[in-house]
Design a protein around this motif. Structure first.
Motif, short mmCIF file in Angstrom:
data_model
loop_
_atom_site.label_atom_id
_atom_site.label_comp_id
_atom_site.label_asym_id
_atom_site.label_seq_id
_atom_site.Cartn_x
_atom_site.Cartn_y
_atom_site.Cartn_z
N LEU A 385 0.81 -1.22 0.00
CA LEU A 385 0.00 0.00 0.00
C LEU A 385 0.84 1.27 0.00
O LEU A 385 0.39 2.31 -0.51
CB LEU A 385 -0.93 0.00 1.22
CG LEU A 385 -2.17 -0.91 1.10
CD1 LEU A 385 -2.94 -0.90 2.42
CD2 LEU A 385 -3.06 -0.46 -0.06
N ASN A 386 2.06 1.23 0.57
CA ASN A 386 2.90 2.43 0.58
C ASN A 386 3.66 2.63 -0.72
O ASN A 386 4.34 3.63 -0.89
CB ASN A 386 3.90 2.38 1.74
CG ASN A 386 4.86 1.22 1.65
OD1 ASN A 386 4.44 0.09 1.48
ND2 ASN A 386 6.14 1.50 1.75
N VAL A 387 3.53 1.67 -1.66
CA VAL A 387 4.23 1.78 -2.95
C VAL A 387 3.26 1.86 -4.12
O VAL A 387 3.45 2.63 -5.06
CB VAL A 387 5.19 0.58 -3.15
CG1 VAL A 387 5.95 0.72 -4.47
CG2 VAL A 387 6.17 0.47 -1.98
N SER A 400 9.13 6.14 -1.94
CA SER A 400 7.99 5.48 -1.28
C SER A 400 8.37 4.22 -0.51
O SER A 400 7.86 3.98 0.58
CB SER A 400 6.91 5.13 -2.31
OG SER A 400 6.34 6.29 -2.87
N ALA A 401 9.23 3.41 -1.06
CA ALA A 401 9.53 2.11 -0.46
C ALA A 401 10.32 2.24 0.84
O ALA A 401 10.96 3.27 1.10
CB ALA A 401 10.30 1.24 -1.46
N ASP A 402 10.26 1.19 1.65
CA ASP A 402 11.07 1.13 2.85
C ASP A 402 11.53 -0.32 3.05
O ASP A 402 11.29 -1.19 2.19
CB ASP A 402 10.33 1.66 4.08
CG ASP A 402 9.02 0.92 4.37
OD1 ASP A 402 8.99 -0.32 4.20
OD2 ASP A 402 8.05 1.58 4.78
N SER A 404 10.46 -2.70 4.78
CA SER A 404 9.40 -3.71 4.79
C SER A 404 9.02 -4.18 3.39
O SER A 404 8.42 -5.24 3.23
CB SER A 404 8.15 -3.17 5.50
OG SER A 404 7.50 -2.18 4.71
N ASN A 405 9.38 -3.41 2.37
CA ASN A 405 9.05 -3.75 0.99
C ASN A 405 10.15 -4.54 0.29
O ASN A 405 9.97 -4.94 -0.87
CB ASN A 405 8.76 -2.49 0.19
CG ASN A 405 7.72 -1.60 0.83
OD1 ASN A 405 7.97 -0.43 1.09
ND2 ASN A 405 6.55 -2.16 1.14
#
Length: 450
Positions: A385-387, A400-402, A404-405
């Protein structure tokens, strides 16, 4: 028998100008080497489905004191001046080889988990000959690609950082070179981490540079960071000593004069910038654009997890935000339009991958998804969802990514993380680094009480 792996149907950002981006492409790996990158590859191979993944070269961290993983976040509000006292003069003298092993094991697994496939381990914790052995053992066990940079001991701030007359022990540096780094083509390579002029006497500086060049290993040195080191004119001093060369990486570089930038560029030196540390701890503004203006290819590094996060996403955004803020403010003040050289999100990905490989001396084997290079590859989950939804794949990674991705990580063709989970004994690494933390805190308390 050839070992083949096929990464299928990923959105590939190759960082190779000749290949470019493939919105849906395959990567064939043979015996740890990238054999082909094309829209479709038919091969008898183990298939890793990359559907919904953005596939990039692994990140390269060009300067991290990995031994500090045991004391993560002990100095969250520290300035650079605080760091010298709180870390180098307080915790560093207490480190045993077992502490170094635990920290390097947990710290390099942290890198792999975050998609950092190549690490320059700036290891200035060699208080005994057993300390470097422990650091290298941990790096070897995790399977990360690393340049082990042999640094000084840190048993006394006064002895090692104020016009120090103590050079790194040449006999032990030679032992480490001969024992672990007979080849410069292995997964692990070697460098010399030096303190440099201003921190050491000229005799020590000259001796350490001569040692590195006699052994044929690169040099990495902190320069022009903070008010104190910014006044040393360290690159100018190195120039006056006749020591500048293409084998040297300069870390931070926040207070270079114009002359020093030109000297580094003319000598073929390389640059490592640790943006989150620099803006947070008072080293100075991260000079990413300044380096580019002088024709250099700046790289990014984490530096110290005592004070900042250990992932490349943080560094990318810190550099991107700080540099654009600085330039925007200057242009606003002067009532001028922003220059065409403003950093872009795409550029940040190149800095974190290809430039990093260039600075770490391994661009011939990693940094881009190029046939013939080793398979250091990271897949980012673009369905998160964050990407999602993805409009610009490079921006999705850099902005966007971190951690966790980070879904899949390969180093030298070996899968080190799959489906978001490290393929390592994480519980053991966590236990060892927690035990190290407890021992170091107890030793600190005992020292304070004595």
């Amino acid at each position: 028998m050839t070992d083949r792996t096929l990464l299928r149907a990923g959105h590939i950002i190759s960082m190779d100008p000749g290949i470019g981006d493939l919105p849906k492409g395959d990567i064939l790996i043979e015996d740890g080497r990238i054999a082909a990158v094309r829209p479709e590859i038919d091969a008898d191979a183990e298939v890793l489905d990359m559907t919904g993944r953005i596939v990039i070269p692994g990140f390269v961290d060009t300067h991290r004191h990995t031994w500090e993983a045991s004391i993560r976040n002990v100095a969250p509000d520290a300035t650079l001046d605080d760091y010298f006292v709180d870390i180098l003069d307080t915790f560093a003298p207490l480190y045993t080889p077992e502490d170094v092993y635990a920290a390097n094991l947990a710290g390099s697994l942290e890198c792999l988990n975050a998609g950092i496939t190549t690490l320059v381990d700036w290891s200035h914790i060699n208080n005994t000959p057993a300390h470097p052995d422990a650091a290298i053992q941990a790096l070897t066990e995790t399977g990360i690609r690393a340049q082990y940079a042999y640094g000084s001991a840190n048993t006394s701030l006064a002895d090692y950082w104020f016009d120090s007359k103590i050079a790194v022990p040449g006999d032990d540096v030679r032992r480490i070179r001969n024992t672990y780094f007979a080849s410069d083509d292995s997964l692990l390579t070697m460098a010399l981490a030096t303190r440099g002029p201003g921190f050491c006497t000229n005799d020590v500086v000259t001796a350490e540079w001569a040692l590195a060049r006699d052994l044929g290993i690169p040099i990495t040195v902190h320069v022009a960071m903070g008010r104190l080191a910014g006044r040393f004119g360290m690159v100018k001093q190195l120039h006056d000593l006749g020591l500048l060369g293409a084998d040297t990486t300069y870390v931070h570089c926040c207070y270079f004069s114009e002359e020093e930038w030109q000297l580094v560029a003319d000598s073929g030196g390389t640059v490592s910038i640790a943006p989150q540390v620099e803006v947070q701890m008072g080293h100075g503004w991260p000079p990413v654009m300044k380096a580019i203006e002088f024709g250099l290819r700046p790289s990014l590094s984490i530096d110290v997890v005592t004070t900042v996060p250990g992932d490349m996403f943080t560094q990318i955004r810190a550099a991107f935000g700080a540099e654009r803020a600085r330039v925007n403010a200057d242009c606003w003040k002067a009532n001028l339009p922003v220059p065409d050289t403003m950093l872009t999100a795409r550029q940040m990905l190149e800095i974190a991958t290809r430039n990093g490989a260039h600075v770490a001396g391994v661009e011939d084997r990693t940094g881009s998804l190029t046939p013939g290079k080793r398979a250091d590859i990271v897949a980012i989950d673009a369905t998160a969802l964050n990407v999602a939804p993805v409009h610009d794949a490079a921006a999705a990674v850099t902005l966007s990514a971190d951690v966790s991705n980070v879904d899949t990580v390969l180093v030298d063709g070996v899968v080190r993380k799959r489906d978001g989970r490290l393929l390592a004994d994480v519980d053991r690494a966590r236990r060892l680094v927690q035990e190290s933390r407890d021992r170091l805190l107890a030793a600190k308390e005992a020292k304070s009480a004595a």
